[in-house]
Design an enzyme around this catalytic site. Structure first.
Site, PDB file in Angstrom:
ATOM      1  N   ASN A  12      28.725  62.412  20.050  1.00 45.67           N
ATOM      2  CA  ASN A  12      30.291  62.756  19.740  1.00 45.67           C
ATOM      3  C   ASN A  12      30.933  62.962  21.090  1.00 45.67           C
ATOM      4  OD1 ASN A  12      32.394  64.354  19.268  1.00 45.67           O
ATOM      5  ND2 ASN A  12      31.850  64.895  17.117  1.00 45.67           N
ATOM      6  N   ASP A  14      34.086  64.215  21.626  1.00 43.75           N
ATOM      7  CA  ASP A  14      35.169  64.768  21.294  1.00 43.75           C
ATOM      8  C   ASP A  14      35.435  65.786  22.212  1.00 43.75           C
ATOM      9  OD1 ASP A  14      35.565  63.658  18.855  1.00 43.75           O
ATOM     10  OD2 ASP A  14      35.064  65.412  17.612  1.00 43.75           O
ATOM     11  N   HIS A  15      34.514  66.485  22.892  1.00 43.58           N
ATOM     12  CA  HIS A  15      34.901  67.827  23.756  1.00 43.58           C
ATOM     13  C   HIS A  15      34.942  67.061  25.221  1.00 43.58           C
ATOM     14  CE1 HIS A  15      34.764  70.343  20.440  1.00 43.58           C
ATOM     15  NE2 HIS A  15      33.627  69.926  20.202  1.00 43.58           N
ATOM     16  N   ARG A  23      44.125  70.356  30.741  1.00 42.34           N
ATOM     17  CA  ARG A  23      44.974  70.307  31.947  1.00 42.34           C
ATOM     18  C   ARG A  23      45.974  69.243  31.616  1.00 42.34           C
ATOM     19  NH1 ARG A  23      43.697  72.614  36.833  1.00 42.34           N
ATOM     20  NH2 ARG A  23      42.609  74.619  36.419  1.00 42.34           N
ATOM     21  N   HIS A  48      36.225  62.127  16.566  1.00 40.90           N
ATOM     22  CA  HIS A  48      36.899  63.072  15.400  1.00 40.90           C
ATOM     23  C   HIS A  48      38.434  63.089  15.824  1.00 40.90           C
ATOM     24  CE1 HIS A  48      37.288  66.608  12.402  1.00 40.90           C
ATOM     25  NE2 HIS A  48      38.211  65.918  12.253  1.00 40.90           N
ATOM     26  N   ARG A  50      41.384  64.358  14.855  1.00 43.10           N
ATOM     27  CA  ARG A  50      42.096  65.501  14.102  1.00 43.10           C
ATOM     28  C   ARG A  50      43.307  65.379  13.818  1.00 43.10           C
ATOM     29  NH1 ARG A  50      38.028  70.151  13.557  1.00 43.10           N
ATOM     30  NH2 ARG A  50      39.828  71.193  12.679  1.00 43.10           N
ATOM     31  N   ARG A  54      43.709  67.897  18.575  1.00 47.44           N
ATOM     32  CA  ARG A  54      43.482  68.813  19.804  1.00 47.44           C
ATOM     33  C   ARG A  54      42.455  68.267  20.910  1.00 47.44           C
ATOM     34  NH1 ARG A  54      39.750  73.062  16.221  1.00 47.44           N
ATOM     35  NH2 ARG A  54      41.909  72.982  14.869  1.00 47.44           N
ATOM     36  N   HIS A  55      41.776  67.194  20.313  1.00 45.11           N
ATOM     37  CA  HIS A  55      40.707  66.728  21.474  1.00 45.11           C
ATOM     38  C   HIS A  55      41.208  65.151  21.494  1.00 45.11           C
ATOM     39  CE1 HIS A  55      38.235  66.665  18.191  1.00 45.11           C
ATOM     40  NE2 HIS A  55      37.918  67.773  18.033  1.00 45.11           N
ATOM     41  N   GLU A  75      35.398  59.736  12.596  1.00 43.22           N
ATOM     42  CA  GLU A  75      35.307  61.108  11.923  1.00 43.22           C
ATOM     43  C   GLU A  75      36.965  61.395  11.312  1.00 43.22           C
ATOM     44  OE1 GLU A  75      33.552  64.481  13.357  1.00 43.22           O
ATOM     45  OE2 GLU A  75      31.630  63.308  13.067  1.00 43.22           O
ATOM     46  N   THR A 105      35.910  74.335  14.483  1.00 39.93           N
ATOM     47  CA  THR A 105      35.169  73.341  14.241  1.00 39.93           C
ATOM     48  C   THR A 105      35.206  72.887  12.827  1.00 39.93           C
ATOM     49  OG1 THR A 105      33.134  71.904  14.737  1.00 39.93           O
ATOM     50  CG2 THR A 105      32.983  74.520  14.536  1.00 39.93           C
ATOM     51  N   THR A 106      34.555  71.981  12.358  1.00 36.96           N
ATOM     52  CA  THR A 106      34.306  71.636  10.920  1.00 36.96           C
ATOM     53  C   THR A 106      33.342  72.477  10.455  1.00 36.96           C
ATOM     54  OG1 THR A 106      34.729  69.354  11.485  1.00 36.96           O
ATOM     55  CG2 THR A 106      33.959  69.822   9.369  1.00 36.96           C
ATOM     56  N   GLU A 156      26.687  62.560   5.240  1.00 32.76           N
ATOM     57  CA  GLU A 156      25.857  63.392   6.376  1.00 32.76           C
ATOM     58  C   GLU A 156      25.598  64.845   6.308  1.00 32.76           C
ATOM     59  OE1 GLU A 156      27.493  62.283  10.227  1.00 32.76           O
ATOM     60  OE2 GLU A 156      27.244  64.327  10.901  1.00 32.76           O
ATOM     61  N   HIS A 199      25.663  68.432  13.190  1.00 32.93           N
ATOM     62  CA  HIS A 199      26.481  69.808  13.480  1.00 32.93           C
ATOM     63  C   HIS A 199      25.804  70.772  14.076  1.00 32.93           C
ATOM     64  CE1 HIS A 199      29.776  72.549  13.429  1.00 32.93           C
ATOM     65  NE2 HIS A 199      30.788  71.583  13.268  1.00 32.93           N
ATOM     66  N   GLY A 200      26.153  71.195  15.326  1.00 33.51           N
ATOM     67  CA  GLY A 200      25.293  72.217  16.021  1.00 33.51           C
ATOM     68  C   GLY A 200      23.987  71.970  16.361  1.00 33.51           C
ATOM     69  N   GLY A 221      27.361  66.416  19.341  1.00 32.66           N
ATOM     70  CA  GLY A 221      28.589  66.517  20.360  1.00 32.66           C
ATOM     71  C   GLY A 221      28.333  67.534  21.317  1.00 32.66           C
ATOM     72  N   HIS A 222      28.842  68.672  20.653  1.00 32.11           N
ATOM     73  CA  HIS A 222      29.096  69.921  21.706  1.00 32.11           C
ATOM     74  C   HIS A 222      28.089  70.216  22.494  1.00 32.11           C
ATOM     75  CE1 HIS A 222      29.704  74.114  22.365  1.00 32.11           C
ATOM     76  NE2 HIS A 222      31.100  73.779  22.584  1.00 32.11           N
TER      77      HIS A 222
HETATM   78  N1  PXP Z   1      28.898  65.538  12.348  1.00 29.08           N
HETATM   79  C1  PXP Z   1      30.200  65.758  12.020  1.00 29.08           C
HETATM   80  C2  PXP Z   1      30.433  65.359  10.741  1.00 29.08           C
HETATM   81  C3  PXP Z   1      31.260  66.784  12.584  1.00 29.08           C
HETATM   82  O1  PXP Z   1      32.149  66.842  12.177  1.00 29.08           O
HETATM   83  C4  PXP Z   1      30.668  67.123  13.835  1.00 29.08           C
HETATM   84  C5  PXP Z   1      31.332  67.883  14.562  1.00 29.08           C
HETATM   85  O2  PXP Z   1      32.792  67.364  14.926  1.00 29.08           O
HETATM   86  C6  PXP Z   1      29.149  66.602  14.253  1.00 29.08           C
HETATM   87  C7  PXP Z   1      28.643  65.924  13.692  1.00 29.08           C
HETATM   88  C8  PXP Z   1      28.726  67.040  15.712  1.00 29.08           C
HETATM   89  O3  PXP Z   1      28.820  68.443  15.858  1.00 29.08           O
HETATM   90  P1  PXP Z   1      28.444  69.077  17.148  1.00 29.08           P
HETATM   91  O4  PXP Z   1      29.557  68.872  17.967  1.00 29.08           O
HETATM   92  O5  PXP Z   1      28.341  70.521  16.851  1.00 29.08           O
HETATM   93  O6  PXP Z   1      27.191  68.885  17.724  1.00 29.08           O
END
Ligand code: PXP
Length: 250
Positions: A12, A14-15, A23, A48, A50, A54-55, A75, A105-106, A156, A199-200, A221-222
């Site tokens: 992912n 996004d970040h 910036r 994602h 959104r 935001r990203h 997403e 976050t989600t 998921e 997630h996480g 992702g993060h």
């Molecule tokens: N899966 C889903 C459905 C998510 O919404 C996210 C966060 O956007 C992730 C996975 C990835 O989560 P993380 O960025 O915490 O790894």
């Protein structure tokens, strides 16, 4: 049913866009990150879009659809606007996530059981367009059954509560979350759903989840984008891949 030996990694990005947007310019470019992740062995790229942008931006999605050689997992919240965007691009996969404007976050899974009819109507055109529809839910039997009834092909499972409990040293709770994830992966697989999780997740938490034979894909992702500050994105992805393969081999 799909082959259970190979666990896919969706990265992912996004970040990368979060840092860029801090910036307001074009740097760092999430497309460049996506290509590096792809070269490092990512099986897919997740982004994602959104509602508040935001990203990831609309232009990022256009660009990802153009440059990626691996599938895009798009997403999105269950809104008409996002449905139109998905139908225009027809990404390989669409993951429906809950979205609240004020959240960082989600935070939770989708309440499929409560909005079954609405969601069934919402995902039908996406399926007809050839997208694999995934629903992001908690490890909860009611939600899984509802996701199955509305015609989702993939669920998921939200690993956030498991990861938070680990990070905060609440190990009994962590183990209970892990057990629920394990049981619900098997339950969903038994219904014929393809099971993903995310997630996480980080290097400490990924292996127990990667070891569940029913889980076919992890979306991360993060942590990977954070870790890339210290070791670079390619080594960060390679290490995640190594840990996933190691857990799967055991
Ligand atoms: N899966 C889903 C459905 C998510 O919404 C996210 C966060 O956007 C992730 C996975 C990835 O989560 P993380 O960025 O915490 O790894």
């Amino acid at each position: 049913m799909s082959d259970t030996s190979r666990l896919r990694l969706g990265v992912n990005i996004d970040h990368v866009a979060t840092v860029r947007n801090a910036r307001g310019g074009d740097y760092p470019d999430p497309l460049r990150a996506a290509k590096i992740a792809e070269a490092a062995g990512a099986d897919g790229i997740t982004a994602h879009l959104r509602e508040d942008r935001r990203h990831i931006s609309d232009k990022d999605i256009d660009g990802l659809m153009e440059v990626l050689s691996v599938p895009l997992n798009f997403e999105m919240a269950a809104t008409q606007e996002m449905q139109q965007i998905a139908l225009r691009h027809k990404p390989h996969a669409v993951c429906i996530v809950p979205e609240r404007r004020e959240e960082r976050t989600t935070e939770g899974g989708l309440e499929v059981a409560r909005e079954e009819n609405q969601l069934a109507h919402f995902i039908a055109p996406l399926r007809d367009a050839g997208c694999r529809v995934s629903i992001f839910i908690a490890a909860d039997q009611r939600q899984i059954e509802a996701a199955h009834r509305i015609g989702a092909e993939v669920i998921e499972l939200h690993t956030g509560a498991y990861c938070d409990a680990h990070a905060e040293g609440r190990f009994e709770e962590r183990d209970a979350h892990l057990e629920a994830l394990r049981e619900m992966s098997a339950f969903a697989h038994g219904l014929g759903l393809e099971v993903h999780a995310g997630h996480g997740l980080n290097y400490e938490t990924v292996q127990p989840v990667a070891a569940f034979p029913e889980v076919m894909e992890l979306n991360i992702g993060h942590f990977l984008i954070g870790e890339s500050i210290f070791r670079g994105l390619e080594p960060a992805v390679l290490e995640m891949r190594r840990l996933m393969d190691e857990a799967r081999a055991e």
